[in-house]
Motif scaffolding. Structure first.
Motif, PDB file in Angstrom:
ATOM      1  N   SER A  18      47.331  26.803  73.630  1.00 27.47           N
ATOM      2  CA  SER A  18      46.480  25.607  73.584  1.00 27.47           C
ATOM      3  C   SER A  18      45.163  25.982  72.922  1.00 27.47           C
ATOM      4  O   SER A  18      44.866  27.159  72.709  1.00 27.47           O
ATOM      5  CB  SER A  18      46.228  25.109  75.004  1.00 27.47           C
ATOM      6  N   LEU A  19      44.364  24.977  72.609  1.00 31.23           N
ATOM      7  CA  LEU A  19      43.158  25.214  71.808  1.00 31.23           C
ATOM      8  C   LEU A  19      42.166  26.162  72.477  1.00 31.23           C
ATOM      9  O   LEU A  19      41.728  27.137  71.871  1.00 31.23           O
ATOM     10  CB  LEU A  19      42.488  23.867  71.489  1.00 31.23           C
ATOM     11  N   THR A  20      41.792  25.868  73.720  1.00 31.98           N
ATOM     12  CA  THR A  20      40.753  26.697  74.336  1.00 31.98           C
ATOM     13  C   THR A  20      41.257  28.127  74.518  1.00 31.98           C
ATOM     14  O   THR A  20      40.508  29.090  74.334  1.00 31.98           O
ATOM     15  CB  THR A  20      40.278  26.069  75.663  1.00 31.98           C
TER      16      THR A  20
ATOM     17  N   ALA B 136      39.204  20.868  66.105  1.00 35.10           N
ATOM     18  CA  ALA B 136      39.924  19.846  66.871  1.00 35.10           C
ATOM     19  C   ALA B 136      39.786  18.465  66.217  1.00 35.10           C
ATOM     20  O   ALA B 136      40.747  17.697  66.174  1.00 35.10           O
ATOM     21  CB  ALA B 136      39.396  19.797  68.304  1.00 35.10           C
ATOM     22  N   HIS B 137      38.585  18.163  65.707  1.00 36.70           N
ATOM     23  CA  HIS B 137      38.360  16.846  65.102  1.00 36.70           C
ATOM     24  C   HIS B 137      38.437  16.878  63.584  1.00 36.70           C
ATOM     25  O   HIS B 137      38.107  15.902  62.919  1.00 36.70           O
ATOM     26  CB  HIS B 137      37.015  16.274  65.576  1.00 36.70           C
TER      27      HIS B 137
ATOM     28  N   PHE C  20      31.572  20.107  72.286  1.00 38.64           N
ATOM     29  CA  PHE C  20      32.583  19.628  73.233  1.00 38.64           C
ATOM     30  C   PHE C  20      32.547  20.544  74.462  1.00 38.64           C
ATOM     31  O   PHE C  20      32.448  21.762  74.332  1.00 38.64           O
ATOM     32  CB  PHE C  20      33.949  19.697  72.554  1.00 38.64           C
TER      33      PHE C  20
ATOM     34  N   SER D  40      34.510  21.941  76.579  1.00 41.01           N
ATOM     35  CA  SER D  40      35.371  23.124  76.698  1.00 41.01           C
ATOM     36  C   SER D  40      34.827  24.262  75.829  1.00 41.01           C
ATOM     37  O   SER D  40      34.872  25.429  76.217  1.00 41.01           O
ATOM     38  CB  SER D  40      36.809  22.786  76.297  1.00 41.01           C
ATOM     39  N   ASP D  41      34.280  23.923  74.677  1.00 39.96           N
ATOM     40  CA  ASP D  41      33.706  24.948  73.797  1.00 39.96           C
ATOM     41  C   ASP D  41      32.446  25.541  74.418  1.00 39.96           C
ATOM     42  O   ASP D  41      32.211  26.746  74.333  1.00 39.96           O
ATOM     43  CB  ASP D  41      33.381  24.356  72.420  1.00 39.96           C
TER      44      ASP D  41
ATOM     45  N   TYR E 227      32.485  16.104  67.730  1.00 40.68           N
ATOM     46  CA  TYR E 227      33.324  15.086  68.390  1.00 40.68           C
ATOM     47  C   TYR E 227      32.535  13.826  68.730  1.00 40.68           C
ATOM     48  O   TYR E 227      33.091  12.726  68.780  1.00 40.68           O
ATOM     49  CB  TYR E 227      33.959  15.663  69.665  1.00 40.68           C
TER      50      TYR E 227
ATOM     51  N   TYR F  71      47.007  17.391  69.058  1.00 41.31           N
ATOM     52  CA  TYR F  71      47.287  16.074  69.667  1.00 41.31           C
ATOM     53  C   TYR F  71      46.284  15.000  69.276  1.00 41.31           C
ATOM     54  O   TYR F  71      46.422  13.866  69.715  1.00 41.31           O
ATOM     55  CB  TYR F  71      47.362  16.199  71.191  1.00 41.31           C
ATOM     56  N   LYS F  72      45.272  15.335  68.470  1.00 42.37           N
ATOM     57  CA  LYS F  72      44.314  14.316  68.028  1.00 42.37           C
ATOM     58  C   LYS F  72      44.824  13.727  66.714  1.00 42.37           C
ATOM     59  O   LYS F  72      45.829  13.018  66.729  1.00 42.37           O
ATOM     60  CB  LYS F  72      42.917  14.926  67.959  1.00 42.37           C
TER      61      LYS F  72
ATOM     62  N   ASP G 194      35.781  25.416  65.402  1.00 41.93           N
ATOM     63  CA  ASP G 194      36.725  24.625  66.187  1.00 41.93           C
ATOM     64  C   ASP G 194      37.038  23.382  65.361  1.00 41.93           C
ATOM     65  O   ASP G 194      36.143  22.588  65.068  1.00 41.93           O
ATOM     66  CB  ASP G 194      36.091  24.241  67.529  1.00 41.93           C
TER      67      ASP G 194
ATOM     68  N   CYS H 149      43.534  21.697  67.958  1.00 41.06           N
ATOM     69  CA  CYS H 149      44.642  21.193  68.754  1.00 41.06           C
ATOM     70  C   CYS H 149      45.482  20.284  67.862  1.00 41.06           C
ATOM     71  O   CYS H 149      45.045  19.891  66.784  1.00 41.06           O
ATOM     72  CB  CYS H 149      44.139  20.452  69.984  1.00 41.06           C
TER      73      CYS H 149
HETATM   74  C1  LIG Z   1      39.708  18.071  72.155  1.00 39.84           C
HETATM   75  C2  LIG Z   1      38.860  19.262  72.083  1.00 39.84           C
HETATM   76  C3  LIG Z   1      39.094  20.378  72.898  1.00 39.84           C
HETATM   77  C4  LIG Z   1      40.195  20.369  73.923  1.00 39.84           C
HETATM   78  O1  LIG Z   1      40.642  21.658  74.217  1.00 39.84           O
HETATM   79  P1  LIG Z   1      42.069  21.878  74.917  1.00 39.84           P
HETATM   80  O2  LIG Z   1      42.120  23.336  75.126  1.00 39.84           O
HETATM   81  O3  LIG Z   1      43.115  21.361  73.976  1.00 39.84           O
HETATM   82  O4  LIG Z   1      42.079  21.091  76.190  1.00 39.84           O
HETATM   83  C5  LIG Z   1      38.286  21.483  72.746  1.00 39.84           C
HETATM   84  N1  LIG Z   1      37.277  21.494  71.830  1.00 39.84           N
HETATM   85  C6  LIG Z   1      37.026  20.436  71.038  1.00 39.84           C
HETATM   86  C7  LIG Z   1      35.913  20.489  70.030  1.00 39.84           C
HETATM   87  C8  LIG Z   1      37.793  19.292  71.145  1.00 39.84           C
HETATM   88  O5  LIG Z   1      37.525  18.233  70.378  1.00 39.84           O
END
Ligand SMILES: *Cc1c(COP(=O)(O)O)cnc(C)c1O
Length: 426
Positions: free
Chosen positions: A102-104, A218-219, A131, A133-134, A191, A241-242, A216, A239
């Motif tokens: 997974s991304l993180t 993700a977006h 974001f 999680s980052d 994001y 799923y976006k 990162d 990731c």
């Molecule tokens: C969506 C998103 C995440 C989500 O991380 P997961 O490990 O997939 O839950 C992390 N960082 C950014 C910048 C995001 O947009």
């Protein structure tokens, strides 16, 4: 441009990607046609996903463990089906990318290798309000190395009274921190604001002071025409799923520039799937990493999630990022026009300020609008009318007009529901 249904329908009729909308399941939970603008949170399901997953269920039923080496797409090497396709989406060489975890998780694995503080070179530059999680990942990396959050994690925020980060401030800070800088880690597209950063410039600036540049995405993946290899970016993760429409919590991709492909001395957290595949099943001690991004794999392929990703990447492969980005800019410009038009027409009641860059070169398929007025009430009215958008405190509505499945008509109806909401709440 015109704020009329006939204009929107005309644009749809002229849209060369129009047929792709029918290749996705559009949500049906509302009595109205749902107007879905949250493909930046969870992309819609391609109709082909079911058959790709069913194939793996059938092979599992038929072969059991033998499915690793038999079946239509053997699981031992399942991730290899994705490699060239995702490499094209992010502008990388095939050996520079791998899809797994997974991304993180991937961000951590990459930082373990590329954030190796030594002496006074120990600081990280990131964007303020990344974001969450980052933020947590960066914080915990700093603490893991026994460093000081207050001085070793440097956040670049927008200037007083502004919504966007001034890129000059990032570049200036990189130069200022200089030989104390270990890593620049930024979201390629923010994001919240939808701001796209110049990853080439940031990478060059980081390299000029001897630091590493990681992003990162993700977006950005599936949204921006990325050229990670040419830009010289050291590492990245995203990731699926976006914008990549590959199932909730679906597999992540990671990228490592080929200059790091054969560096067994890099610190890394290893697992058996990163081990040289020709001797993996000898099960011997002594980790020998696969060259390239594959050397960062820990675990065997999560095949069902990868099957969803493969279905989606086959669509990206058919369309190509060039055409996708051309429609993205038209559709996003139309949404911008509609928001401005409604803001003007109703300026006595409520106005909207688009905080995403006005310049198309600094954004993708997202507009974040700051509501000067009853933001949450307007958002709730939009939801009642079947518009799916995203609310962010204190007063921002984020909208993603996704070129693969959103239409100009979606954008027109978003505007109509928005105008109705303003009048009803007046
Ligand atoms: C969506 C998103 C995440 C989500 O991380 P997961 O490990 O997939 O839950 C992390 N960082 C950014 C910048 C995001 O947009």
């Amino acid at each position: 441009m015109e704020n009329t249904l006939s204009y929107a329908q005309q644009q749809d009729a002229n849209d060369s990607l129009r047929a792709y909308r029918d290749r996705f399941f559009l949500p049906t939970f509302h009595e109205n046609q749902v107007r879905y603008f949250t493909g930046n949170s969870l992309g819609l399901q391609p109709k082909s996903v079911g058959s790709y997953i069913q194939q793996e269920l059938d092979d599992w039923a038929k072969w059991g463990v033998e499915g690793h080496f038999h079946g239509k797409r053997p699981w031992f090497s399942y991730h290899e089906n994705l490699t060239e396709k995702i490499a094209k989406v992010v502008g990388a060489l095939p050996g520079e990318v791998v899809v797994t975890h997974s991304l993180t998780t991937n961000l951590h694995l990459l930082m373990v290798s590329f954030f190796a503080p030594q002496g006074k070179r120990k600081k990280i530059i990131c964007e303020a309000k990344a974001f969450p999680s980052d933020q947590y990942a960066l914080e915990s990396q700093i603490k893991f190395h026994g460093l000081d959050l207050a001085t070793d994690l440097i956040e670049i925020a927008p200037r007083e009274g502004e919504h966007l980060i001034n890129e000059e401030d990032i570049l200036a800070k990189i130069a200022e921190v200089g030989e104390e800088l270990a890593l620049v880690m930024i979201g390629g597209v923010n994001y919240y604001s939808g701001q796209l950063f110049d990853m080439k410039k940031i990478t060059e600036a980081a390299h000029a002071v001897g630091a590493i540049a990681g992003f990162d995405l993700a977006h950005a993946a599936g949204n921006i025409h990325l050229k990670l290899h040419d830009w010289g970016v050291d590492f990245a993760a995203w990731c699926s799923y976006k914008y990549l429409n590959s199932s909730p919590g679906g597999v992540s991709g990671m990228y490592v520039h080929e200059r790091h492909a054969n560096r067994p001395e890099l610190p890394r957290f290893a697992g058996w799937w990163g081990h040289d595949k020709s001797v993996r099943f000898l099960m011997e001690p002594g980790f020998q990493p696969m060259p390239g991004a594959e050397g960062w794999q820990l675990s065997n392929a999560p095949v069902l999630g990868m099957a969803a990703h493969l279905a989606s990447l086959d669509i990206f492969d058919e369309v190509g990022m060039e055409k996708l980005c051309a429609k993205r800019d038209q559709l996003t410009a139309y949404l911008e026009f509609i928001i401005d038009d409604i803001s003007n027409k109703h300026k006595d009641l409520c106005t909207f300020e688009i905080i995403t860059p006005r310049n198309q070169a600094q954004r993708g398929a997202q507009l974040s609008m700051l509501v000067h007025g009853k933001g949450k009430a307007i958002f709730d009215k939009l939801s009642e009318a079947g518009v799916v958008a995203d609310w962010r405190e204190p007063n921002v509505i984020r909208l993603a007009p996704v070129p693969l499945y959103n239409s100009f008509e979606d954008v027109y109806y978003f505007g109509k529901h928005l105008a109705d909401a303003i009048v009803e709440l007046a």
